[in-house]
Design a protein around this motif. Structure first.
Motif, PDB file in Angstrom:
ATOM      1  N   PRO A 113      31.623  22.774   5.244  1.00  0.00           N
ATOM      2  CA  PRO A 113      32.557  23.833   4.845  1.00  0.00           C
ATOM      3  C   PRO A 113      32.261  25.196   5.483  1.00  0.00           C
ATOM      4  O   PRO A 113      33.148  26.048   5.568  1.00  0.00           O
ATOM      5  N   GLY A 114      31.047  25.396   5.941  1.00  0.00           N
ATOM      6  CA  GLY A 114      30.736  26.627   6.691  1.00  0.00           C
ATOM      7  C   GLY A 114      30.734  27.881   5.832  1.00  0.00           C
ATOM      8  O   GLY A 114      30.544  27.822   4.601  1.00  0.00           O
ATOM      9  N   TYR A 115      30.909  29.024   6.490  1.00  0.00           N
ATOM     10  CA  TYR A 115      30.973  30.334   5.829  1.00  0.00           C
ATOM     11  C   TYR A 115      29.862  30.487   4.775  1.00  0.00           C
ATOM     12  O   TYR A 115      28.699  30.259   5.085  1.00  0.00           O
ATOM     13  N   GLY A 116      30.216  30.821   3.518  1.00  0.00           N
ATOM     14  CA  GLY A 116      29.208  31.076   2.486  1.00  0.00           C
ATOM     15  C   GLY A 116      28.232  29.931   2.297  1.00  0.00           C
ATOM     16  O   GLY A 116      27.049  30.132   1.963  1.00  0.00           O
ATOM     17  N   GLU A 117      28.710  28.704   2.545  1.00  0.00           N
ATOM     18  CA  GLU A 117      27.834  27.540   2.346  1.00  0.00           C
ATOM     19  C   GLU A 117      26.716  27.493   3.388  1.00  0.00           C
ATOM     20  O   GLU A 117      25.709  26.809   3.202  1.00  0.00           O
ATOM     21  N   ASN A 118      26.892  28.239   4.500  1.00  0.00           N
ATOM     22  CA  ASN A 118      25.817  28.274   5.497  1.00  0.00           C
ATOM     23  C   ASN A 118      24.528  28.860   4.905  1.00  0.00           C
ATOM     24  O   ASN A 118      23.438  28.665   5.446  1.00  0.00           O
ATOM     25  N   SER A 119      24.660  29.570   3.788  1.00  0.00           N
ATOM     26  CA  SER A 119      23.478  30.138   3.127  1.00  0.00           C
ATOM     27  C   SER A 119      22.496  29.043   2.706  1.00  0.00           C
ATOM     28  O   SER A 119      21.292  29.282   2.615  1.00  0.00           O
TER      29      SER A 119
ATOM     30  N   ASP B 110      25.800  42.482  14.238  1.00  0.00           N
ATOM     31  CA  ASP B 110      26.620  41.267  14.310  1.00  0.00           C
ATOM     32  C   ASP B 110      26.823  40.752  15.728  1.00  0.00           C
ATOM     33  O   ASP B 110      27.503  39.756  15.922  1.00  0.00           O
ATOM     34  N   ASP B 111      26.226  41.441  16.741  1.00  0.00           N
ATOM     35  CA  ASP B 111      26.549  40.998  18.104  1.00  0.00           C
ATOM     36  C   ASP B 111      25.379  41.091  19.093  1.00  0.00           C
ATOM     37  O   ASP B 111      25.251  40.244  19.948  1.00  0.00           O
ATOM     38  N   ILE B 112      24.579  42.142  18.972  1.00  0.00           N
ATOM     39  CA  ILE B 112      23.547  42.375  19.989  1.00  0.00           C
ATOM     40  C   ILE B 112      22.221  42.729  19.321  1.00  0.00           C
ATOM     41  O   ILE B 112      22.192  43.493  18.354  1.00  0.00           O
TER      42      ILE B 112
ATOM     43  N   SER C 113      30.520  33.765  22.029  1.00  0.00           N
ATOM     44  CA  SER C 113      31.625  34.587  21.549  1.00  0.00           C
ATOM     45  C   SER C 113      32.562  33.766  20.657  1.00  0.00           C
ATOM     46  O   SER C 113      32.871  32.614  20.966  1.00  0.00           O
ATOM     47  N   ALA C 114      32.987  34.385  19.571  1.00  0.00           N
ATOM     48  CA  ALA C 114      33.906  33.763  18.613  1.00  0.00           C
ATOM     49  C   ALA C 114      33.353  32.468  18.013  1.00  0.00           C
ATOM     50  O   ALA C 114      34.090  31.523  17.756  1.00  0.00           O
ATOM     51  N   CYS C 115      32.041  32.415  17.808  1.00  0.00           N
ATOM     52  CA  CYS C 115      31.420  31.232  17.201  1.00  0.00           C
ATOM     53  C   CYS C 115      30.694  31.556  15.895  1.00  0.00           C
ATOM     54  O   CYS C 115      29.868  30.768  15.427  1.00  0.00           O
ATOM     55  N   GLY C 116      30.964  32.729  15.302  1.00  0.00           N
ATOM     56  CA  GLY C 116      30.512  32.937  13.937  1.00  0.00           C
ATOM     57  C   GLY C 116      29.389  33.936  13.705  1.00  0.00           C
ATOM     58  O   GLY C 116      28.814  33.941  12.625  1.00  0.00           O
ATOM     59  N   LYS C 117      29.096  34.812  14.668  1.00  0.00           N
ATOM     60  CA  LYS C 117      28.025  35.785  14.421  1.00  0.00           C
ATOM     61  C   LYS C 117      28.409  36.795  13.342  1.00  0.00           C
ATOM     62  O   LYS C 117      27.645  37.018  12.394  1.00  0.00           O
ATOM     63  N   THR C 118      29.587  37.416  13.471  1.00  0.00           N
ATOM     64  CA  THR C 118      29.989  38.418  12.483  1.00  0.00           C
ATOM     65  C   THR C 118      30.035  37.792  11.093  1.00  0.00           C
ATOM     66  O   THR C 118      29.593  38.391  10.106  1.00  0.00           O
ATOM     67  N   ASN C 119      30.562  36.566  11.038  1.00  0.00           N
ATOM     68  CA  ASN C 119      30.661  35.903   9.740  1.00  0.00           C
ATOM     69  C   ASN C 119      29.291  35.638   9.124  1.00  0.00           C
ATOM     70  O   ASN C 119      29.078  35.895   7.945  1.00  0.00           O
ATOM     71  N   LEU C 120      28.356  35.139   9.916  1.00  0.00           N
ATOM     72  CA  LEU C 120      27.038  34.844   9.346  1.00  0.00           C
ATOM     73  C   LEU C 120      26.286  36.130   9.012  1.00  0.00           C
ATOM     74  O   LEU C 120      25.581  36.196   8.003  1.00  0.00           O
TER      75      LEU C 120
ATOM     76  N   SER D 233      42.411  39.322  18.657  1.00  0.00           N
ATOM     77  CA  SER D 233      42.635  40.664  18.079  1.00  0.00           C
ATOM     78  C   SER D 233      41.362  41.087  17.340  1.00  0.00           C
ATOM     79  O   SER D 233      40.637  40.254  16.800  1.00  0.00           O
ATOM     80  N   ARG D 234      41.112  42.388  17.320  1.00  0.00           N
ATOM     81  CA  ARG D 234      39.816  42.868  16.829  1.00  0.00           C
ATOM     82  C   ARG D 234      39.956  44.068  15.906  1.00  0.00           C
ATOM     83  O   ARG D 234      40.901  44.845  16.005  1.00  0.00           O
ATOM     84  N   PHE D 235      38.971  44.224  15.008  1.00  0.00           N
ATOM     85  CA  PHE D 235      38.813  45.456  14.233  1.00  0.00           C
ATOM     86  C   PHE D 235      37.602  46.202  14.764  1.00  0.00           C
ATOM     87  O   PHE D 235      36.655  45.597  15.275  1.00  0.00           O
TER      88      PHE D 235
ATOM     89  N   GLY E  99      26.426  26.723  18.448  1.00  0.00           N
ATOM     90  CA  GLY E  99      27.705  26.800  19.144  1.00  0.00           C
ATOM     91  C   GLY E  99      28.672  25.865  18.451  1.00  0.00           C
ATOM     92  O   GLY E  99      28.332  25.286  17.415  1.00  0.00           O
ATOM     93  N   ARG E 100      29.863  25.736  19.015  1.00  0.00           N
ATOM     94  CA  ARG E 100      30.850  24.821  18.426  1.00  0.00           C
ATOM     95  C   ARG E 100      30.663  23.453  19.054  1.00  0.00           C
ATOM     96  O   ARG E 100      31.124  23.198  20.149  1.00  0.00           O
ATOM     97  N   ARG E 101      29.955  22.566  18.359  1.00  0.00           N
ATOM     98  CA  ARG E 101      29.722  21.223  18.877  1.00  0.00           C
ATOM     99  C   ARG E 101      30.320  20.193  17.928  1.00  0.00           C
ATOM    100  O   ARG E 101      29.766  19.930  16.862  1.00  0.00           O
TER     101      ARG E 101
HETATM  102  P1  GTP Z   1      32.234  37.649  19.057  1.00  0.00           P
HETATM  103  O1  GTP Z   1      32.531  38.950  18.403  1.00  0.00           O
HETATM  104  O2  GTP Z   1      33.302  37.221  20.025  1.00  0.00           O
HETATM  105  O3  GTP Z   1      30.881  37.621  19.714  1.00  0.00           O
HETATM  106  O4  GTP Z   1      32.334  36.489  17.922  1.00  0.00           O
HETATM  107  P2  GTP Z   1      31.402  36.088  16.682  1.00  0.00           P
HETATM  108  O5  GTP Z   1      30.324  35.165  17.154  1.00  0.00           O
HETATM  109  O6  GTP Z   1      30.980  37.277  15.926  1.00  0.00           O
HETATM  110  O7  GTP Z   1      32.399  35.183  15.818  1.00  0.00           O
HETATM  111  P3  GTP Z   1      33.107  35.476  14.404  1.00  0.00           P
HETATM  112  O8  GTP Z   1      32.131  35.576  13.272  1.00  0.00           O
HETATM  113  O9  GTP Z   1      34.045  36.594  14.576  1.00  0.00           O
HETATM  114  O10 GTP Z   1      33.905  34.123  14.186  1.00  0.00           O
HETATM  115  C1  GTP Z   1      34.876  33.656  15.085  1.00  0.00           C
HETATM  116  C2  GTP Z   1      35.725  32.602  14.454  1.00  0.00           C
HETATM  117  O11 GTP Z   1      34.931  31.528  13.942  1.00  0.00           O
HETATM  118  C3  GTP Z   1      36.538  33.145  13.289  1.00  0.00           C
HETATM  119  O12 GTP Z   1      37.861  32.701  13.401  1.00  0.00           O
HETATM  120  C4  GTP Z   1      35.865  32.535  12.082  1.00  0.00           C
HETATM  121  O13 GTP Z   1      36.777  32.322  11.041  1.00  0.00           O
HETATM  122  C5  GTP Z   1      35.273  31.222  12.595  1.00  0.00           C
HETATM  123  N1  GTP Z   1      34.038  30.861  11.850  1.00  0.00           N
HETATM  124  C6  GTP Z   1      32.981  31.661  11.607  1.00  0.00           C
HETATM  125  N2  GTP Z   1      32.033  31.028  10.854  1.00  0.00           N
HETATM  126  C7  GTP Z   1      32.501  29.786  10.649  1.00  0.00           C
HETATM  127  C8  GTP Z   1      31.969  28.636   9.936  1.00  0.00           C
HETATM  128  O14 GTP Z   1      30.890  28.644   9.354  1.00  0.00           O
HETATM  129  N3  GTP Z   1      32.743  27.515   9.945  1.00  0.00           N
HETATM  130  C9  GTP Z   1      33.943  27.462  10.588  1.00  0.00           C
HETATM  131  N4  GTP Z   1      34.635  26.324  10.554  1.00  0.00           N
HETATM  132  N5  GTP Z   1      34.488  28.526  11.249  1.00  0.00           N
HETATM  133  C10 GTP Z   1      33.773  29.670  11.281  1.00  0.00           C
END
Ligand code: GTP
Ligand code: SPV
Ligand code: MN
Length: 598
Positions: free
Chosen positions: A503-509, A285-287, A261-268, A377-379, A408-410
């Motif tokens: 840098p994460g995010y788009g660079e993960n591509s 994005d979750d399941i 949870s909160a480790c970047g699934k929605t973002n990726l 907080s969530r949308f 995960g966040r390591r």
């Molecule tokens: P759940 O809905 O709780 O299951 O979370 P999730 O896994 O979908 O995580 P989400 O994509 O919402 O990201 C959670 C947090 O991680 C956000 O604050 C993002 O900004 C941050 N985050 C996501 N991807 C990256 C990344 O590649 N790098 C870094 N540094 N932070 C990231």
């Protein structure tokens, strides 16, 4: 409405227990949705956002005690404690039911009891399941309408004799005659219960109105109960995003990824590639629910119909597709509210307008330490609001998975990406995912690494050791060449100063592209003590703003840290006793031998 006798008598039984003012069967129509929203605006529990800025969108604030999942109040109620295993809270089913029936009794007095029929997975899909949730929360109804296929159509699929997963929910705040309701009715944390009964496939939830505690189709059904169904029936219910990746030549592959949870699934899931010619589209994005098809490939569906995403740090810079998905038709919970009735949060990309209120409804002071938007907080927005939703997102057959990622966040130890040597090695990698804890759960000390196997620690409905074995067994169900390749990724490695190296995010591509090419067996990987790592130059770093020594750090395999890691994994594995599959011990021993070699 329905002639399903089992359903009708079940609803009647609960009406007698809850003693609501009235019972309402949800049909899922736009008119019904609007009626409920109007009712909530009328009683002050919802605010309609500025129609010009956020069309058809609404704002909610929860109680202080009800901002995330409550893992210490979540129970797997199997007949034997051993069936729940060492990673779950357990209570004997009958004892739990007796306890809960006391608090359920009369719990809906003065309120409406809503009956919500819903489908997890596309309507009529042969991989889909029907659930019925009873709730006294209008907030839950409008959220279930976005997150699932809800209403009359689900009831039609159920038919006269169909089976459903019964989901019982109450916020636990009966209203006396004439008593004024509070803005967010719920119980204090220690009085909340989130209970799964795996043997009878039932869900009982009490005292919370938020997220996975209350939207019972999500974590309770689609993961905890479904993981048990998957074990019994030979498939997988996973805490995974699903995306498609198309290369510049137009070839498309689907990838699933499990991050806690909160480790970047929605973002990726919605990432916009920074590398030329590549495209990502979103399935979920979750399941993910995954099973082998007749062709021997692993096919996945997203059982949900919406996104329930973390808001803070969502912006046009970090995640433009999420940002664009929440411009309209969206529900926001626990973010900031601007004077012109728009929403605001940390990392939105511009300063908070003067007079913005924080998630508690107090004036937000940007110089104070207090956040404006609560960290969890969530949308809530429908899948089809996403500008890059994959054309097959609603397909009942799902999509064929080529690769599975675990992450995960390591901050240390785990390299940016490496590849499992085999399915069993991949299962081992999944079984020991670790992550620094996040705000998605109440009551955990933040920033500590905890093991979260397959990102399923809070979501597995049975003994996690047996779940590992189920994964091992799944690998025997098809030919080797049909199995997805398995990778470990870590976007969160830090330098000595605590800054992210990547840098994460788009660079993960760039990493996704490498994985794509590996799925085509491109000769770009080499052996290492822990698995296959990219050969020098295999990752496209053109235009990337990362120093070459930092790239080296991202791929470093530090033997001292790995020895610590293995010792820690051995400790972790020991809790599973005889439920730990032999195969995982063998895989771990092999890595240990490799690390100790020189
Ligand atoms: P759940 O809905 O709780 O299951 O979370 P999730 O896994 O979908 O995580 P989400 O994509 O919402 O990201 C959670 C947090 O991680 C956000 O604050 C993002 O900004 C941050 N985050 C996501 N991807 C990256 C990344 O590649 N790098 C870094 N540094 N932070 C990231
Ligand atoms: C998670 O915590 O993994 C979530 C949010 O996706 S919730 O739906 O509340 O479980
Ligand atoms: Mn999640």
């Amino acid at each position: 409405m329905t002639n399903n006798k089992e359903l009708l008598s079940w609803v009647k039984k609960w009406e007698d227990i809850f003693k609501p003012k009235n019972v309402y069967w949800c049909n899922g129509s736009e008119e019904e949705n609007q009626d409920i929203l109007n009712y909530m605006v009328g009683n002050g529990s919802a605010i309609k956002l500025n129609e010009e800025k956020r069309p058809n969108s609404y704002y909610f604030q929860t109680d202080d005690s009800d901002v995330a999942r409550v893992e210490n109040r979540t129970f797997i109620c199997s007949p034997l404690e051993e069936e729940a295993g060492p990673t779950n809270n357990w209570e004997e089913p009958q004892r739990m039911k007796e306890k809960m029936l006391k608090v359920f009794s009369g719990a809906m007095q003065g309120r409406t009891m809503y009956v919500i029929p819903f489908s997890m997975g596309p309507l009529k899909g042969d991989k889909s399941y029907i659930g019925i949730q009873i709730t006294d929360s209008p907030y839950v109804v409008i959220h279930m309408r976005i997150m699932t296929r809800m209403g009359k159509e689900a009831l039609d699929v159920l038919g006269d004799n169909g089976q459903f997963v019964p989901c019982i929910h109450s916020v636990g705040r009966p209203l006396k005659e004439g008593e004024k309701d509070v803005k967010w009715p719920c119980r204090p944390i220690e009085e909340k219960y989130i209970c799964q009964f795996p043997q009878t496939k039932e869900i009982w939830s009490y005292g919370s109105g938020y997220g996975g505690n209350a939207l019972l189709g999500k974590k309770c059904f689609a993961l905890r109960i479904a993981s048990v169904l998957g074990k019994e029936e030979g498939w997988l219910a996973e805490h995974m995003l699903i995306l498609s990746l198309t290369n510049p030549q137009g070839e498309k592959k689907y990838i699933a990824a499990a991050f806690p949870s909160a480790c970047g699934k929605t973002n990726l899931a919605m990432v916009i590639p920074t590398i030329q010619g590549w495209k990502v589209e979103t399935v979920g994005d979750d399941i993910a629910w995954m099973r082998f098809g007749k062709d021997g490939k692993l096919w996945a569906i997203n059982p949900e119909n919406g996104f329930f995403g973390v808001v803070p740090q969502t912006s046009m810079d970090t995640n433009p597709n999420a940002f664009l998905s929440i411009q309209k038709n969206t529900l926001f919970t626990n973010v900031g509210l601007t004077p012109d009735k728009d929403v605001w949060w940390e990392g939105i990309g511009y300063n908070a307008p003067k007079g913005t209120l924080n998630w508690k409804g107090e004036l937000y002071d940007e110089n104070s330490d207090e956040v404006c938007a609560q960290k969890n907080s969530r949308f809530t927005t429908p899948l089809n609001e996403c500008p890059v939703i994959d054309p097959l997102y609603n397909s009942p057959q799902g999509v064929p998975i080529s690769a599975i990622l675990f992450g995960g966040r390591r901050p240390t130890t785990i390299p940016l990406v490496y590849e499992a040597k085999s399915w069993n090695h991949g299962v081992m990698i999944g079984s020991v995912i670790g992550s620094e804890t996040t705000a998605a759960v109440i009551g955990l000390k933040q920033g500590e690494v905890r093991r979260d196997p397959f990102a399923m620690k809070p979501f597995c409905g049975y003994n996690m050791g047996d779940y590992f074995k189920h994964w091992i067994d799944m690998g025997k169900k098809t030919q080797k060449e049909n199995l997805p390749k398995i990778f470990s990724v870590n976007w969160f490695k830090k330098d000595e100063n605590g800054n992210f190296l990547w840098p994460g995010y788009g660079e993960n591509s760039r990493i996704l592209a490498y994985i794509f090419d590996r799925c085509n067996n491109k000769d770009i990987a080499q052996d290492s003590p822990i698995g296959k790592i990219p050969k020098k130059g295999a990752i496209n770093i053109e235009g990337l703003d990362v120093k070459s020594e930092d790239m080296d750090k991202l791929f470093e395999i530090n033997r001292t840290l790995w020895k610590e890691e293995i010792a820690n994994i051995e400790d972790f594995y020991s809790i599973f006793k005889e439920h730990l599959p032999e195969e995982l011990k063998i895989e771990l021993q092999e890595i240990k031998d490799n690390i100790n070699k020189n």
